[in-house]
Design a protein around this motif. Structure first.
Motif, PDB file in Angstrom:
ATOM      1  N   ALA A   1       0.827  -1.203   0.000  1.00  0.00           N
ATOM      2  CA  ALA A   1       0.000   0.000   0.000  1.00  0.00           C
ATOM      3  C   ALA A   1       0.860   1.252   0.000  1.00  0.00           C
ATOM      4  CB  ALA A   1      -0.925  -0.008   1.227  1.00  0.00           C
ATOM      5  N   MET A   2       1.944   1.256   0.808  1.00  0.00           N
ATOM      6  CA  MET A   2       2.795   2.429   0.835  1.00  0.00           C
ATOM      7  C   MET A   2       3.595   2.583  -0.456  1.00  0.00           C
ATOM      8  SD  MET A   2       1.730   3.641   3.507  1.00  0.00           S
ATOM      9  CE  MET A   2       2.681   5.133   3.328  1.00  0.00           C
ATOM     10  N   SER A   3       3.841   1.467  -1.178  1.00  0.00           N
ATOM     11  CA  SER A   3       4.452   1.583  -2.502  1.00  0.00           C
ATOM     12  C   SER A   3       3.503   2.298  -3.460  1.00  0.00           C
ATOM     13  CB  SER A   3       4.796   0.192  -3.047  1.00  0.00           C
ATOM     14  OG  SER A   3       5.743  -0.456  -2.236  1.00  0.00           O
ATOM     15  N   TYR A   4       2.204   2.020  -3.334  1.00  0.00           N
ATOM     16  CA  TYR A   4       1.209   2.739  -4.131  1.00  0.00           C
ATOM     17  C   TYR A   4       1.238   4.232  -3.792  1.00  0.00           C
ATOM     18  CZ  TYR A   4      -1.074  -1.576  -5.743  1.00  0.00           C
ATOM     19  OH  TYR A   4      -1.348  -2.775  -6.340  1.00  0.00           O
ATOM     20  N   VAL A   5       1.348   4.526  -2.491  1.00  0.00           N
ATOM     21  CA  VAL A   5       1.364   5.927  -2.070  1.00  0.00           C
ATOM     22  C   VAL A   5       2.578   6.642  -2.645  1.00  0.00           C
ATOM     23  CG1 VAL A   5       1.539   7.456  -0.069  1.00  0.00           C
ATOM     24  CG2 VAL A   5       0.052   5.457   0.026  1.00  0.00           C
ATOM     25  N   ARG A   6       3.719   5.948  -2.669  1.00  0.00           N
ATOM     26  CA  ARG A   6       4.937   6.562  -3.203  1.00  0.00           C
ATOM     27  C   ARG A   6       4.757   6.976  -4.666  1.00  0.00           C
ATOM     28  NH1 ARG A   6      10.440   5.932  -2.047  1.00  0.00           N
ATOM     29  NH2 ARG A   6       9.936   4.367  -0.469  1.00  0.00           N
TER      30      ARG A   6
ATOM     31  N   VAL B   1     -10.847   4.796 -11.737  1.00  0.00           N
ATOM     32  CA  VAL B   1      -9.974   4.303 -10.672  1.00  0.00           C
ATOM     33  C   VAL B   1      -8.584   4.061 -11.239  1.00  0.00           C
ATOM     34  CG1 VAL B   1      -9.571   2.426  -9.027  1.00  0.00           C
ATOM     35  CG2 VAL B   1     -11.908   3.256  -9.430  1.00  0.00           C
ATOM     36  N   ARG B   2      -7.566   4.633 -10.572  1.00  0.00           N
ATOM     37  CA  ARG B   2      -6.187   4.441 -11.008  1.00  0.00           C
ATOM     38  C   ARG B   2      -5.649   3.102 -10.512  1.00  0.00           C
ATOM     39  NH1 ARG B   2      -2.540   7.911 -12.791  1.00  0.00           N
ATOM     40  NH2 ARG B   2      -3.790   9.702 -12.119  1.00  0.00           N
ATOM     41  N   CYS B   3      -5.841   2.799  -9.246  1.00  0.00           N
ATOM     42  CA  CYS B   3      -5.431   1.518  -8.678  1.00  0.00           C
ATOM     43  C   CYS B   3      -6.220   1.286  -7.394  1.00  0.00           C
ATOM     44  CB  CYS B   3      -3.923   1.457  -8.408  1.00  0.00           C
ATOM     45  SG  CYS B   3      -3.319   2.710  -7.258  1.00  0.00           S
ATOM     46  N   TRP B   4      -6.135   0.072  -6.873  1.00  0.00           N
ATOM     47  CA  TRP B   4      -6.904  -0.279  -5.677  1.00  0.00           C
ATOM     48  C   TRP B   4      -6.257  -1.484  -5.008  1.00  0.00           C
ATOM     49  CZ3 TRP B   4      -8.620  -5.283  -6.116  1.00  0.00           C
ATOM     50  CH2 TRP B   4      -8.700  -5.795  -7.419  1.00  0.00           C
ATOM     51  N   MET B   5      -6.592  -1.694  -3.756  1.00  0.00           N
ATOM     52  CA  MET B   5      -6.159  -2.890  -3.035  1.00  0.00           C
ATOM     53  C   MET B   5      -7.127  -3.131  -1.885  1.00  0.00           C
ATOM     54  SD  MET B   5      -2.975  -1.863  -0.579  1.00  0.00           S
ATOM     55  CE  MET B   5      -3.047  -3.536   0.065  1.00  0.00           C
TER      56      MET B   5
ATOM     57  N   SER C   1       6.728  -0.812 -17.392  1.00  0.00           N
ATOM     58  CA  SER C   1       5.327  -1.158 -17.178  1.00  0.00           C
ATOM     59  C   SER C   1       4.855  -0.429 -15.941  1.00  0.00           C
ATOM     60  CB  SER C   1       5.166  -2.679 -17.001  1.00  0.00           C
ATOM     61  OG  SER C   1       5.726  -3.090 -15.773  1.00  0.00           O
ATOM     62  N   ASP C   2       3.572  -0.606 -15.616  1.00  0.00           N
ATOM     63  CA  ASP C   2       3.028   0.040 -14.431  1.00  0.00           C
ATOM     64  C   ASP C   2       3.136  -0.842 -13.193  1.00  0.00           C
ATOM     65  OD1 ASP C   2       1.267  -1.866 -15.166  1.00  0.00           O
ATOM     66  OD2 ASP C   2      -0.500  -0.576 -15.221  1.00  0.00           O
ATOM     67  N   ALA C   3       3.909  -1.946 -13.290  1.00  0.00           N
ATOM     68  CA  ALA C   3       4.115  -2.803 -12.120  1.00  0.00           C
ATOM     69  C   ALA C   3       5.057  -2.129 -11.142  1.00  0.00           C
ATOM     70  CB  ALA C   3       4.699  -4.156 -12.553  1.00  0.00           C
ATOM     71  N   LEU C   4       4.755  -2.260  -9.849  1.00  0.00           N
ATOM     72  CA  LEU C   4       5.563  -1.653  -8.795  1.00  0.00           C
ATOM     73  C   LEU C   4       6.434  -2.715  -8.147  1.00  0.00           C
ATOM     74  CD1 LEU C   4       2.904   0.646  -7.093  1.00  0.00           C
ATOM     75  CD2 LEU C   4       4.471   1.182  -8.953  1.00  0.00           C
ATOM     76  N   GLY C   5       7.729  -2.446  -8.031  1.00  0.00           N
ATOM     77  CA  GLY C   5       8.651  -3.392  -7.412  1.00  0.00           C
ATOM     78  C   GLY C   5       9.329  -2.781  -6.200  1.00  0.00           C
ATOM     79  N   ARG C   6       9.904  -3.648  -5.343  1.00  0.00           N
ATOM     80  CA  ARG C   6      10.598  -3.189  -4.137  1.00  0.00           C
ATOM     81  C   ARG C   6      11.932  -3.914  -4.019  1.00  0.00           C
ATOM     82  NH1 ARG C   6       9.094  -4.429   0.425  1.00  0.00           N
ATOM     83  NH2 ARG C   6       9.587  -2.528   1.532  1.00  0.00           N
ATOM     84  N   ILE C   7      12.949  -3.202  -3.547  1.00  0.00           N
ATOM     85  CA  ILE C   7      14.253  -3.779  -3.260  1.00  0.00           C
ATOM     86  C   ILE C   7      14.420  -3.775  -1.754  1.00  0.00           C
ATOM     87  CG2 ILE C   7      16.735  -3.601  -3.651  1.00  0.00           C
ATOM     88  CD1 ILE C   7      16.181  -2.017  -6.148  1.00  0.00           C
ATOM     89  N   TYR C   8      14.813  -4.917  -1.188  1.00  0.00           N
ATOM     90  CA  TYR C   8      14.919  -4.981   0.268  1.00  0.00           C
ATOM     91  C   TYR C   8      16.007  -4.037   0.767  1.00  0.00           C
ATOM     92  CZ  TYR C   8      18.846  -8.255  -0.470  1.00  0.00           C
ATOM     93  OH  TYR C   8      20.007  -8.851  -0.841  1.00  0.00           O
ATOM     94  N   THR C   9      15.830  -3.524   1.970  1.00  0.00           N
ATOM     95  CA  THR C   9      16.723  -2.515   2.515  1.00  0.00           C
ATOM     96  C   THR C   9      18.067  -3.114   2.891  1.00  0.00           C
ATOM     97  OG1 THR C   9      15.794  -2.904   4.706  1.00  0.00           O
ATOM     98  CG2 THR C   9      14.829  -1.130   3.411  1.00  0.00           C
ATOM     99  N   VAL C  10      19.104  -2.251   2.913  1.00  0.00           N
ATOM    100  CA  VAL C  10      20.464  -2.653   3.261  1.00  0.00           C
ATOM    101  C   VAL C  10      20.973  -1.733   4.356  1.00  0.00           C
ATOM    102  CG1 VAL C  10      22.821  -2.966   2.400  1.00  0.00           C
ATOM    103  CG2 VAL C  10      20.881  -3.489   0.915  1.00  0.00           C
ATOM    104  N   HIS C  11      21.607  -2.301   5.351  1.00  0.00           N
ATOM    105  CA  HIS C  11      22.181  -1.522   6.438  1.00  0.00           C
ATOM    106  C   HIS C  11      23.321  -0.652   5.902  1.00  0.00           C
ATOM    107  CE1 HIS C  11      23.948  -0.463  10.265  1.00  0.00           C
ATOM    108  NE2 HIS C  11      22.972  -1.084  10.904  1.00  0.00           N
TER     109      HIS C  11
END
Length: 592
Positions: free
Chosen positions: A88-93, A154-158, A357-367
């Motif tokens: 959800a927060m990725s959508y907000v970003r 509607v742009r997107c939903w969850m 594309s309009d797909a949203l991806g995430r990269i895990y955080t690094v210290h």
């Protein structure tokens, strides 16, 4: 071509090699070229799938030989974030705040449920029917919102679905609209007022069954929403002539009084008729309530501050019992499932073999302590379309020796401005706890030049969780940031710094928190200290003579241990209903 001829041709094509394929083209079979191309492409796809399957099978069967213990950053990310609940927060970003937050609850009196029940059965007896009907209703609701564009495109939903403790499913839905809802349009979509019975009798009937809270408080102190003598949902609400924006980002809907053209309705509470006005109304959308005849709470999302708590609530998951299952985290199966029905996207101009594309991806955080991994992640986020690690370290034709050097040449690192941008980015999509953790990492391991300025700039975002907790404990929704709340946040940050680097805030260029002020927020301690000594003395004087012989032995033994200061460990054991609670309450009253 006849079916039997097609079958023979398929056998020939599957067995032939590329040379024979070219030979057949030379022999003039031009009419079959397109068919052969499709079949040959399918042959290539089949080979790729076989090779990929063999590779995954090797990984599955050679877990002990693979050095998986070195995947420390991925392991830390999984332990910290679980199964990644930040969609959800990725959508907000990417798309900003959502427009609507809808809670859709199953109605056990839906006709679709009642007609499927056997004689003498209730919806509680048939969770399978309830779940199936709710799923179909939820699908219809989503089509109603998305395909029919009830509130616009509607742009997107969850959404997430969970079960209430009383056994009814409900869904929390977030909707992002292409055209944002303006403040002056809220009243046309969301209402917190009683509808007119003669104008729309059907809506009025649905409304009176599902959209009135309680009433609780003076009308019913046993209501489930009552906590410490107050309504945890903050009802009754204030009467307002117009919809306004609240101090915490949540709108305060129009709730007109009876004298100001508002209406009231009579409901039964514990066998008594109670006159209810707009102060007790749950915000709803008339068109949704009328269409689905259920409890549908609709809220307008006004700011990012309210969004973060809404998104956290949507993804909070259900109550559950946790127990270990051998080989439950099957990453290979998850990878295989994630590969199905994936879209290629559109080619990016100037970047061969790169598709958008309009797909949203995430990269895990690094210290940040893991320097090169941290700078590698920074490059992956900012550099578009790299095809190799070598190219990732190449800036303006110059091959850099390290990823950090590449980041410097790309001006991704600029003293404290880099940490300022890092915190600014985190504020958009992270919870207060995650922002505090990031801030503690920065000041304890990265040594910014002026950490106090970073604290002053982002202290409100880091303190939102504490403020939200204090508002719930005090049932004071208008409470704002105070020195005590900031101090509580500093204590949490200092605890993290002690764990990470064994350093207090005063050693890191920050102001030390006041640990003695910590008790100011300990409302449980304050509550336990609020008692009437004279009333307790009267309780002791009245109840001590009522103790039986065994209770007196325990009572005298424990009081003697308290008075003498000798202490000790005592175990009180007796059958149920023999007065253990009575004795313990009397001991507590005597000691106080």
């Amino acid at each position: 071509m006849r079916p039997d001829t097609c079958a023979e041709t398929n056998k020939k094509v599957s067995a032939m090699n590329f040379y024979s394929y070219r030979l057949m083209i030379r022999q003039g079979e031009v009419n079959h070229i397109l068919m052969y191309q499709r079949l040959f492409h399918q042959f290539a796809v089949d080979m790729y799938v076989k090779i990929e399957t063999e590779r995954l099978t090797y990984i599955r069967l050679n877990q002990r030989q693979l050095r998986s213990e070195e995947y420390i950053h991925l392991r830390d990310s999984i332990n910290a974030d679980g199964n990644v609940n930040n969609d959800a927060m990725s959508y907000v970003r990417h798309y900003g705040r959502p427009d609507l937050f809808v809670t859709f609850t199953c109605n056990p009196k839906w006709s679709e449920i009642k007609r499927e029940l056997l004689y003498s059965q209730t919806p509680v007896d048939r969770h399978d029917i309830t779940a199936r009907v709710f799923k179909q209703k939820l699908k219809s609701l989503m089509n109603f919102l998305i395909k029919h564009c009830v509130y616009g495109r509607v742009r997107c939903w969850m959404y997430s679905v969970e079960w209430q403790k009383r056994g009814l499913p409900h869904a929390h839905i977030l909707i992002w609209l292409v055209d944002k809802i303006r403040p002056n349009e809220i009243d046309s979509i969301i209402s917190a007022e009683i509808p007119h019975e003669t104008v729309d009798p059907k809506l009025h009937a649905v409304f009176t069954k599902h959209m009135i809270h309680g009433p609780c408080g003076l009308f019913n102190y046993n209501s489930p929403c009552m906590v410490d003598g107050k309504c945890s949902k903050r009802y009754p609400r204030d009467l307002l002539a117009e919809t306004i924006t609240g101090n915490d980002g949540y709108p305060l809907y129009r709730r007109r009084s009876v004298a100001d053209n508002g209406r009231s309705v009579v409901v039964k509470v514990r066998g008594q008729n109670v006159d209810v006005d707009n102060r007790w109304i749950v915000p709803y959308s008339p068109i949704l309530s009328k269409a689905f005849e259920s409890h549908i709470n609709v809220e307008y999302c006004n700011s990012v501050k309210s969004v973060k708590y809404i998104c956290k609530y949507v993804n909070k998951g259900s109550d559950m019992a946790v127990f270990p299952v051998t080989n439950a985290n099957d990453e290979i199966s998850q990878y295989q499932m994630g590969r199905y029905r994936r879209k290629q996207g559109m080619p990016v101009e100037g970047h061969p073999n790169v598709f958008s594309s309009d797909a949203l991806g995430r990269i895990y955080t690094v210290h940040p302590n893991n320097d090169e991994c941290y700078y590698l992640r920074l490059l992956l986020v900012n550099v578009r379309g790299p095809i190799s690690f070598k190219q990732l370290r190449t800036v303006n034709g110059q091959l850099c020796a390290t990823y950090r050097e590449a980041c410097q040449l790309l001006h991704l690192l600029e003293n404290d401005s880099h940490w300022d941008d890092t915190l600014k980015d985190s504020v958009i999509s992270s919870s207060p706890h995650q922002i505090r953790t990031l801030f503690a990492i920065i000041i304890s391991t990265c040594f910014p030049s002026n950490p106090k300025d970073l604290w002053v700039k982002y202290r409100d975002d880091m303190s939102e969780g504490v403020l939200h907790r204090v508002r719930r404990q005090t049932l004071n929704p208008t409470l704002q940031m105070t020195t005590e709340i900031y101090n509580e946040t500093l204590i949490m940050i200092e605890n993290m710094c002690l764990l990470m680097a064994n350093k207090v805030l005063s050693c890191l260029g920050m102001t030390a928190p006041n640990r003695h002020m910590h008790d100011a927020l300990n409302h449980e301690l304050q509550r336990e200290q609020q008692y009437d000594i004279e009333a307790l003395a009267e309780t002791v004087r009245t109840n001590v003579p009522q103790l039986n012989q065994q209770q007196k032995i325990a009572y005298n033994t424990l009081i003697e241990a308290v008075n003498s200061g000798s202490g000790g460990i005592y175990f009180l054991d007796a059958p149920g209903g023999t007065g253990k609670t009575f004795l313990i309450s009397l001991l507590l009253a005597r000691i106080r």
